[in-house]
Write a protein that holds these residues in place. Structure first.
Motif, PDB file in Angstrom:
ATOM      1  N   GLN A  91      18.509   6.323  -5.349  1.00 45.76           N
ATOM      2  CA  GLN A  91      19.285   6.059  -4.132  1.00 45.76           C
ATOM      3  C   GLN A  91      18.720   6.804  -2.924  1.00 45.76           C
ATOM      4  O   GLN A  91      19.444   7.167  -1.988  1.00 45.76           O
ATOM      5  N   GLU A  92      17.410   6.976  -2.928  1.00 45.69           N
ATOM      6  CA  GLU A  92      16.706   7.592  -1.806  1.00 45.69           C
ATOM      7  C   GLU A  92      15.974   6.503  -1.029  1.00 45.69           C
ATOM      8  O   GLU A  92      15.420   5.566  -1.611  1.00 45.69           O
ATOM      9  N   ALA A  93      15.966   6.621   0.297  1.00 43.86           N
ATOM     10  CA  ALA A  93      15.259   5.651   1.119  1.00 43.86           C
ATOM     11  C   ALA A  93      13.754   5.764   0.902  1.00 43.86           C
ATOM     12  O   ALA A  93      13.203   6.871   0.891  1.00 43.86           O
ATOM     13  N   VAL A  94      13.109   4.635   0.707  1.00 44.06           N
ATOM     14  CA  VAL A  94      11.651   4.604   0.572  1.00 44.06           C
ATOM     15  C   VAL A  94      11.058   4.590   1.971  1.00 44.06           C
ATOM     16  O   VAL A  94      11.245   3.627   2.728  1.00 44.06           O
ATOM     17  N   GLU A  95      10.338   5.650   2.325  1.00 46.83           N
ATOM     18  CA  GLU A  95       9.802   5.754   3.670  1.00 46.83           C
ATOM     19  C   GLU A  95       8.815   4.616   3.931  1.00 46.83           C
ATOM     20  O   GLU A  95       7.927   4.335   3.135  1.00 46.83           O
ATOM     21  N   GLY A  96       9.025   3.958   5.064  1.00 51.48           N
ATOM     22  CA  GLY A  96       8.112   2.900   5.481  1.00 51.48           C
ATOM     23  C   GLY A  96       8.463   1.509   4.991  1.00 51.48           C
ATOM     24  O   GLY A  96       7.824   0.542   5.407  1.00 51.48           O
ATOM     25  N   LEU A  97       9.487   1.374   4.129  1.00 52.98           N
ATOM     26  CA  LEU A  97       9.798   0.063   3.551  1.00 52.98           C
ATOM     27  C   LEU A  97      11.206  -0.385   3.914  1.00 52.98           C
ATOM     28  O   LEU A  97      12.187   0.322   3.649  1.00 52.98           O
ATOM     29  N   TYR A  98      11.293  -1.584   4.481  1.00 53.10           N
ATOM     30  CA  TYR A  98      12.560  -2.172   4.920  1.00 53.10           C
ATOM     31  C   TYR A  98      12.683  -3.577   4.316  1.00 53.10           C
ATOM     32  O   TYR A  98      11.701  -4.147   3.844  1.00 53.10           O
ATOM     33  N   ALA A  99      13.890  -4.126   4.350  1.00 51.37           N
ATOM     34  CA  ALA A  99      14.085  -5.469   3.787  1.00 51.37           C
ATOM     35  C   ALA A  99      15.164  -6.205   4.566  1.00 51.37           C
ATOM     36  O   ALA A  99      16.074  -5.593   5.144  1.00 51.37           O
TER      37      ALA A  99
ATOM     38  N   VAL B 211       0.873  -1.169   0.000  1.00 54.40           N
ATOM     39  CA  VAL B 211       0.000   0.000   0.000  1.00 54.40           C
ATOM     40  C   VAL B 211       0.913   1.223   0.000  1.00 54.40           C
ATOM     41  O   VAL B 211       1.723   1.401   0.917  1.00 54.40           O
ATOM     42  N   VAL B 212       0.793   2.057  -1.033  1.00 54.95           N
ATOM     43  CA  VAL B 212       1.688   3.200  -1.194  1.00 54.95           C
ATOM     44  C   VAL B 212       0.866   4.475  -1.292  1.00 54.95           C
ATOM     45  O   VAL B 212      -0.065   4.564  -2.103  1.00 54.95           O
ATOM     46  N   GLU B 213       1.219   5.453  -0.468  1.00 56.95           N
ATOM     47  CA  GLU B 213       0.554   6.749  -0.498  1.00 56.95           C
ATOM     48  C   GLU B 213       1.606   7.845  -0.587  1.00 56.95           C
ATOM     49  O   GLU B 213       2.445   7.983   0.310  1.00 56.95           O
ATOM     50  N   ASP B 214       1.575   8.610  -1.704  1.00 55.09           N
ATOM     51  CA  ASP B 214       2.532   9.700  -1.921  1.00 55.09           C
ATOM     52  C   ASP B 214       3.978   9.235  -1.778  1.00 55.09           C
ATOM     53  O   ASP B 214       4.818   9.907  -1.173  1.00 55.09           O
ATOM     54  N   GLY B 215       4.263   8.062  -2.328  1.00 54.02           N
ATOM     55  CA  GLY B 215       5.623   7.532  -2.308  1.00 54.02           C
ATOM     56  C   GLY B 215       6.014   6.867  -1.008  1.00 54.02           C
ATOM     57  O   GLY B 215       7.119   6.324  -0.897  1.00 54.02           O
ATOM     58  N   LYS B 216       5.154   6.879  -0.010  1.00 56.75           N
ATOM     59  CA  LYS B 216       5.436   6.259   1.277  1.00 56.75           C
ATOM     60  C   LYS B 216       4.670   4.947   1.396  1.00 56.75           C
ATOM     61  O   LYS B 216       3.498   4.867   1.039  1.00 56.75           O
TER      62      LYS B 216
ATOM     63  N   THR C 295      -6.292  -5.963   4.120  1.00 56.39           N
ATOM     64  CA  THR C 295      -5.568  -4.713   3.953  1.00 56.39           C
ATOM     65  C   THR C 295      -4.942  -4.410   5.308  1.00 56.39           C
ATOM     66  O   THR C 295      -5.653  -4.118   6.284  1.00 56.39           O
ATOM     67  N   ILE C 296      -3.635  -4.549   5.372  1.00 55.46           N
ATOM     68  CA  ILE C 296      -2.900  -4.348   6.621  1.00 55.46           C
ATOM     69  C   ILE C 296      -2.311  -2.942   6.606  1.00 55.46           C
ATOM     70  O   ILE C 296      -1.473  -2.619   5.756  1.00 55.46           O
ATOM     71  N   HIS C 297      -2.745  -2.091   7.522  1.00 50.42           N
ATOM     72  CA  HIS C 297      -2.163  -0.765   7.677  1.00 50.42           C
ATOM     73  C   HIS C 297      -1.008  -0.867   8.662  1.00 50.42           C
ATOM     74  O   HIS C 297      -1.152  -1.436   9.749  1.00 50.42           O
ATOM     75  N   ALA C 298       0.157  -0.319   8.289  1.00 51.61           N
ATOM     76  CA  ALA C 298       1.329  -0.422   9.156  1.00 51.61           C
ATOM     77  C   ALA C 298       2.256   0.765   8.925  1.00 51.61           C
ATOM     78  O   ALA C 298       2.400   1.235   7.789  1.00 51.61           O
ATOM     79  N   SER C 299       2.874   1.233  10.004  1.00 53.33           N
ATOM     80  CA  SER C 299       3.843   2.324   9.887  1.00 53.33           C
ATOM     81  C   SER C 299       5.090   1.854   9.144  1.00 53.33           C
ATOM     82  O   SER C 299       5.753   2.647   8.471  1.00 53.33           O
TER      83      SER C 299
ATOM     84  N   MET D  26       6.782  -6.864  -5.584  1.00 51.24           N
ATOM     85  CA  MET D  26       6.026  -5.854  -4.852  1.00 51.24           C
ATOM     86  C   MET D  26       6.783  -4.531  -4.771  1.00 51.24           C
ATOM     87  O   MET D  26       6.186  -3.453  -4.834  1.00 51.24           O
ATOM     88  N   ALA D  27       8.102  -4.611  -4.646  1.00 57.47           N
ATOM     89  CA  ALA D  27       8.914  -3.405  -4.505  1.00 57.47           C
ATOM     90  C   ALA D  27       8.992  -2.587  -5.794  1.00 57.47           C
ATOM     91  O   ALA D  27       9.427  -1.434  -5.773  1.00 57.47           O
ATOM     92  N   GLU D  28       8.570  -3.176  -6.915  1.00 62.99           N
ATOM     93  CA  GLU D  28       8.537  -2.410  -8.162  1.00 62.99           C
ATOM     94  C   GLU D  28       7.606  -1.201  -8.047  1.00 62.99           C
ATOM     95  O   GLU D  28       7.790  -0.198  -8.735  1.00 62.99           O
ATOM     96  N   ALA D  29       6.622  -1.274  -7.140  1.00 64.24           N
ATOM     97  CA  ALA D  29       5.663  -0.180  -6.970  1.00 64.24           C
ATOM     98  C   ALA D  29       6.317   1.095  -6.464  1.00 64.24           C
ATOM     99  O   ALA D  29       5.764   2.188  -6.631  1.00 64.24           O
ATOM    100  N   VAL D  30       7.506   0.961  -5.844  1.00 70.55           N
ATOM    101  CA  VAL D  30       8.201   2.148  -5.337  1.00 70.55           C
ATOM    102  C   VAL D  30       9.512   2.370  -6.081  1.00 70.55           C
ATOM    103  O   VAL D  30      10.413   3.043  -5.581  1.00 70.55           O
TER     104      VAL D  30
END
Length: 583
Positions: A540-548, A284-289, A303-307, A345-349
């Motif tokens: 090379q910018e960190a995608v807010e909210g996404l870790y791996a 779930v991506v909102e404004d790049g986050k 639909t899982i909402h998570a920080s 899934m990460a292609e979305a960002v």
């Protein structure tokens, strides 16, 4: 063989879902059915009355401890609850599922059932939309995802763990769990003089400097703390074997499956939410986050909402569309769930990736009856250190230092059509003792494979002489005999391949050949991350909210894995990701 379980459901649980087609033809009684599983026959006793399946007893099986054995009770549950002759395939345990279904249908046919009419899932219904909110959502329940989820949970976060298969583990459950522990208390207590800088240098050399140094720096500088957490009572509480002397790498008690079970138990007991058979489908991506993840089970659409979302869902070795063509000449030996889900899934960002052209190939592999590759390191190591044993190609000629580097050996094997491990009685027994001790196969399996005499996988061939062995392998007998003579003459001194053997091959008794090959499993490319385990985009910018964490991250290894580092990276990267989302 092991008797596993017997499950009976009360009639009131199934009365509402029995189809009328079940009532015709079945004769009450208990019927045996047999099907071919991942690692041998699965035998069931299926008890029925005129209208329904009453109970299923798994009377014989030899499935993998951490995968097939966990799938069987789930298959039993679903079969009885749905009154179906074709339960859903358990993702990650496809061959076990197929073997169970074949045995079930065999028994039902003997009972006189209309098997075709019973295939429909009687309890199938429209999926329900479910929305939930957590601090952290972790995708993938291997050692990496479990470490991430448990760490975040222990740091006060609400955590949901999503696993697409029916059980935790993934590739980690199949691992030997050799774990690099540089800088840990365990390593220091062993007397090992080691540093992060030394580990980095060794891994760069091993990976031919194709490693991503940023990712490698994360690993070498934090692995000690991660291992300390893993073994501590208030951390992972996982038991490791003490070393007998200075050591960098340590082995978990009970191998990877035991580590997975301990971490899973800890996560659930401490209040984590764990959904199995629930596949994450998109971020779930909102404004790049990234603000959550969508997932599906057989009953729900979540639909899982998570920080924070942590992708720990493995590599892409099982996805032929993603694996470079050059590797497909080898046997796949990885997890069936390694389909590249996280990368998709990460292609979305617009996620950045590294080393997507690199896949880990290892020598010393055999092809199991299932057609999948199996490492034989416990076997070959025992054979070489106990008695005379060596490798030859299809022409009966040695081609490499059998005890040299994995990189050199796999490259040498790639040039052959086939290769065989030639053993005498002592080294053959040592090979099998090593494999049986690692619970890879049993003594009964060896007897069966020898009886097959090379007609099926794995190829195990026995003969009374070198000449007879060569003929069975369609090999030039004089070439193989010359190879044996040359090998035995060089005992005690370095041969032309750089190996010094302490033992000759004893040809006075029986001699054996075991066909070995190259295998591929772990993919070495994946998502590009920063030091906080955040996924980077192509700018090379960190995608807010996404870790791996884990195998979905690329660049750690270079072009071949460093022994003990894959499992250690799973723990280290997962623990680090859990700490990062807890800040």
């Amino acid at each position: 063989m092991k008797k596993l379980l017997s499950i009976v459901l009360p009639l009131f649980l199934i009365a509402g879902c029995t189809s009328s087609s079940n009532s015709t033809g079945m004769k009450a009684g208990t019927y045996e059915g047999v099907g071919e599983g991942f690692h041998g026959e699965i035998k069931l006793n299926v008890t029925v009355d005129e209208t329904s399946i009453k109970s299923i007893d798994v009377v014989e099986e030899n499935e993998t401890e951490s995968i097939g054995k966990l799938a069987l009770p789930k298959l039993v549950d679903q079969t009885i609850a749905d009154q179906t002759s074709e339960p859903d395939v358990q993702s990650g345990a496809t061959l076990t599922s197929k073997g169970f279904t074949a045995a079930l249908q065999d028994a039902l046919t003997k009972a006189g059932a209309d098997v075709a009419s019973m295939k429909e899932n009687q309890s199938a219904s429209k999926k329900e939309a479910v929305e939930e909110t957590y601090d952290v959502a972790v995708v993938g329940a291997g050692a990496s995802g479990l470490s991430a989820a448990l760490t975040a949970l222990q740091n006060g976060k609400s955590v949901v763990l999503l696993e697409k298969t029916g059980f935790a583990g993934g590739a980690s459950a199949m691992a030997g769990a050799g774990t690099v522990a540089t800088g840990s208390k365990m390593e220091k207590e062993s007397g090992m003089n080691d540093t992060p800088e030394a580990l980095k240098e060794d891994m760069l050399e091993n990976g031919h400097h194709k490693n991503d140094e940023g990712t490698l720096d994360i690993f070498v500088n934090t692995v000690g703390a991660a291992v300390d957490w893993l073994v501590s009572e208030d951390g992972g509480n996982v038991e490791y074997q003490p070393s007998e002397g200075p050591a960098r790498t340590f082995s978990a008690v009970g191998r990877g499956s035991a580590v997975v079970k301990t971490l899973t138990d800890g996560f659930e007991k401490q209040g984590g939410t764990f959904y199995t058979n629930t596949k994450a489908t998109e971020l779930v991506v909102e404004d790049g986050k990234v603000t959550g993840v969508k997932a599906e089970s057989d009953k729900n659409e979540y639909t899982i909402h998570a920080s924070s979302v942590i992708l720990s869902c493995g590599g892409f070795g099982h996805n032929d569309e993603m694996v470079p063509e050059e590797y497909k000449a080898f046997i796949y030996a990885g997890h069936a769930g390694a389909d590249g889900d996280g990368l998709k899934m990460a292609e979305a960002v617009d996620a950045d990736t590294v080393n997507m052209d690199l896949v880990n190939v290892q020598p010393n592999s055999m092809i199991m009856p299932s057609g999948l590759g199996q490492y034989t390191n416990p076997g070959v190591g025992s054979a070489y250190n106990t008695s005379g044993a060596f490798l030859v190609n299809q022409d009966g000629v040695r081609f490499a230092n059998e005890q040299g580097s994995s990189y050199d050996l796999k490259n040498a094997q790639a040039k052959n059509e086939k290769q065989y491990l030639i053993c005498d009685e002592t080294s053959f027994a040592a090979f099998n003792k090593g494999m049986e001790g690692s619970k890879i196969y049993t003594e009964d399996d060896v007897k069966e494979w020898l009886e097959n005499d090379g007609s099926s996988n794995p190829v195990f061939v026995k003969a009374d002489s070198i000449d007879a062995l060569a003929k069975k392998l369609n090999m030039d007998a004089s070439a193989l005999e010359e190879t044996v003579d040359t090998f035995n003459k060089n005992v005690g001194k370095e041969d032309t391949f750089g190996r010094t053997s302490k033992f000759a091959l004893n040809t006075d008794g029986a001699v054996y050949a075991i066909e070995l090959c190259n295998r591929y499993y772990a993919t070495l490319g994946g998502l590009h991350i920063n030091s906080d385990m955040q996924v980077l985009n192509k700018n090379q910018e960190a995608v807010e909210g996404l870790y791996a964490s884990g195998e979905v991250v690329g660049g750690l290894e270079g072009d071949i894995y460093y022994p003990g580092s894959l499992f250690s990276w799973a723990i280290t990267s997962g623990h680090n990701a859990g700490l990062s989302v807890s800040k």
